[in-house]
Write a protein that holds these residues in place. Structure first.
Motif, mmCIF file in Angstrom:
data_model
loop_
_atom_site.group_PDB
_atom_site.id
_atom_site.type_symbol
_atom_site.label_atom_id
_atom_site.label_comp_id
_atom_site.label_asym_id
_atom_site.label_seq_id
_atom_site.Cartn_x
_atom_site.Cartn_y
_atom_site.Cartn_z
ATOM 1 N N VAL A 1 41.014 31.835 44.935
ATOM 2 C CA VAL A 1 39.317 32.318 44.433
ATOM 3 C C VAL A 1 39.136 32.091 45.877
ATOM 4 O O VAL A 1 37.909 33.710 46.562
ATOM 5 C CB VAL A 1 38.644 30.592 44.809
ATOM 6 N N ALA A 2 39.626 32.155 47.038
ATOM 7 C CA ALA A 2 39.548 32.488 48.484
ATOM 8 C C ALA A 2 40.795 33.650 48.826
ATOM 9 O O ALA A 2 39.729 34.312 49.452
ATOM 10 C CB ALA A 2 41.068 31.018 49.437
ATOM 11 N N ALA A 3 41.463 33.743 48.578
ATOM 12 C CA ALA A 3 42.113 35.609 48.299
ATOM 13 C C ALA A 3 40.890 36.233 47.950
ATOM 14 O O ALA A 3 40.734 37.221 48.742
ATOM 15 C CB ALA A 3 43.236 35.701 47.716
ATOM 16 N N GLU B 1 31.964 30.787 37.245
ATOM 17 C CA GLU B 1 32.373 29.098 36.798
ATOM 18 C C GLU B 1 33.308 29.306 38.166
ATOM 19 O O GLU B 1 33.199 27.655 38.626
ATOM 20 C CB GLU B 1 33.057 28.566 36.181
ATOM 21 N N LEU B 2 33.913 29.790 39.013
ATOM 22 C CA LEU B 2 34.679 29.766 40.158
ATOM 23 C C LEU B 2 35.896 28.381 39.728
ATOM 24 O O LEU B 2 36.051 27.816 40.077
ATOM 25 C CB LEU B 2 34.261 29.665 41.455
ATOM 26 N N ASN B 3 36.252 29.269 38.275
ATOM 27 C CA ASN B 3 37.795 27.773 38.241
ATOM 28 C C ASN B 3 38.485 28.010 37.976
ATOM 29 O O ASN B 3 39.676 26.927 37.815
ATOM 30 C CB ASN B 3 37.382 27.980 36.332
ATOM 31 N N ALA B 4 39.029 28.775 38.661
ATOM 32 C CA ALA B 4 40.724 29.341 39.694
ATOM 33 C C ALA B 4 40.751 28.485 40.859
ATOM 34 O O ALA B 4 40.155 27.785 41.490
ATOM 35 C CB ALA B 4 40.136 31.106 39.509
ATOM 36 N N PRO B 5 42.391 28.505 39.867
ATOM 37 C CA PRO B 5 42.738 27.280 41.508
ATOM 38 C C PRO B 5 42.264 27.856 42.884
ATOM 39 O O PRO B 5 41.748 29.157 42.890
ATOM 40 C CB PRO B 5 44.484 28.113 41.887
ATOM 41 N N ALA C 1 46.758 37.549 39.074
ATOM 42 C CA ALA C 1 45.596 35.778 39.189
ATOM 43 C C ALA C 1 44.379 36.122 40.307
ATOM 44 O O ALA C 1 42.996 35.851 40.164
ATOM 45 C CB ALA C 1 45.752 34.880 39.689
ATOM 46 N N VAL C 2 44.551 37.097 41.156
ATOM 47 C CA VAL C 2 43.638 37.273 42.063
ATOM 48 C C VAL C 2 42.835 38.752 42.592
ATOM 49 O O VAL C 2 41.060 38.664 41.642
ATOM 50 C CB VAL C 2 44.789 37.803 43.927
ATOM 51 N N ARG C 3 43.588 39.481 41.203
ATOM 52 C CA ARG C 3 42.667 40.430 40.957
ATOM 53 C C ARG C 3 42.193 40.492 39.597
ATOM 54 O O ARG C 3 40.751 40.759 39.762
ATOM 55 C CB ARG C 3 43.741 41.507 40.282
ATOM 56 N N ASP C 4 42.588 39.582 38.760
ATOM 57 C CA ASP C 4 41.558 38.632 37.354
ATOM 58 C C ASP C 4 40.093 38.052 38.614
ATOM 59 O O ASP C 4 39.198 38.327 38.072
ATOM 60 C CB ASP C 4 42.225 37.973 36.917
ATOM 61 N N GLU C 5 40.745 37.452 39.560
ATOM 62 C CA GLU C 5 39.145 36.876 40.094
ATOM 63 C C GLU C 5 38.008 37.604 40.709
ATOM 64 O O GLU C 5 36.658 37.674 40.865
ATOM 65 C CB GLU C 5 39.566 35.721 41.235
ATOM 66 N N ILE C 6 39.268 38.692 41.438
ATOM 67 C CA ILE C 6 38.089 39.690 41.862
ATOM 68 C C ILE C 6 36.753 39.847 40.505
ATOM 69 O O ILE C 6 36.588 41.263 41.077
ATOM 70 C CB ILE C 6 38.807 41.298 42.622
#
Length: 282
Positions: free
Chosen positions: A53-55, A45-49, A88-93
């Motif tokens: 998401v950019a990182a 959902e790309l709901n992260a800050p 948080a970046v690892r979780d988004e990856i």
């Protein structure tokens, strides 16, 4: 041209098409697996800050550039440590890469999960948080190859066994002589005459260590390392959890768990399309 006479047989009412009743007819088919893994883009959902998401997107672009620049290699895979990144970046990856068909578990904390992109793996353990692109996670492959040949002599088999003693002798001999990189030697136990006692004794003698692979590429394939170096149980189950193919393989890592060069090339294309799709959604 040689003549091939066709004998004429008098018609009989109890043979031939239409001679048997079709009512309540039951069609018996093989218990083969019907589910085949197909690629599906990860759900996100790309709901992260935005900065998270950019990182994560920056890492995906780095991964894609490295895939394009580096030929497929079994011995020298691409590897990136995510430890320097924020959790948080690892979780988004993780979310952007998704979950694929192969998972690897060991007795320790080292484990691996293939992502939705075949040949790209997430490897985690004590002080390890990597993304690796290759046929199979190198750390886990090395762990599997570290098995030592047992020093104890083989035990005497019970007298009532049929083929298990000969099979065990063959497997043990091959294990002692095997070297990394050789083509697989496969023993299909489903096609051999073996009693339940045979299989139980063989399983007991081969032993099992805490190293297992689950592959869902075609059905449900469970791969378990035995106590003998290079020796694996490779077993396929259908949707009803019934064993439909039982085999022993002598090989570095069974091929069903490996990504191939074609997977690597296809993953490069799909990852590029996925990044483009994500960029259009931002």
């Amino acid at each position: 041209m040689m003549s091939f006479p066709i004998p004429v047989v008098a018609w009989k009412p109890d043979i031939g098409p239409g001679s048997q009743p079709l009512e309540d007819e039951i069609l018996n088919t093989l218990d083969v697996q019907s589910d085949v893994y197909t690629f599906r883009p990860p759900l996100t959902e790309l709901n992260a800050p935005p900065e998270v998401v950019a990182a994560a997107m920056d890492f995906l672009r780095l991964l894609l550039a490295s895939l394009r620049a580096t030929p497929f290699s079994v011995s020298q895979p691409l590897r990136f440590s995510l430890l320097p990144l924020e959790p948080a970046v690892r979780d988004e990856i993780n979310e952007l890469l998704g979950v694929g068909e192969v998972s690897v578990q060991t007795g320790g904390d080292l484990r691996a999960q293939e992502t939705a992109f075949t040949g790209i793996w997430r490897i985690r353990g004590d002080g390890v948080d990597d993304v690796e692109a290759g046929a199979f996670p190198s750390a886990l492959r090395n762990l599997a190859l570290a098995r030592a040949f047992p020093s104890a002599a083989p035990v005497e088999p019970p007298l009532d066994l049929m083929n298990a003693p000969a099979l065990y002798h063959e497997i043990r001999t091959l294990s002692a002589q095997w070297t990394a990189g050789r083509a697989a030697h496969v023993i299909n136990l489903s096609l051999l005459p073996a009693t339940p006692d045979d299989l139980a004794w063989l399983d007991e003698q081969l032993g099992r260590i805490s190293f297992s692979i689950l592959s869902r590429g075609f059905g449900n394939c469970r791969i378990t390392a035995t106590a003998l170096p290079y020796v694996w149980w490779v077993q396929y189950f259908n949707n009803m959890e019934k064993l439909i193919l039982n085999s022993v393989e002598i090989i570095d890592v069974p091929a069903v768990a490996l990504a191939a060069v074609e997977d690597y090339e296809e993953t490069t294309i799909r990852l590029a399309e996925w990044i483009e799709s994500l960029e259009s959604a931002l």
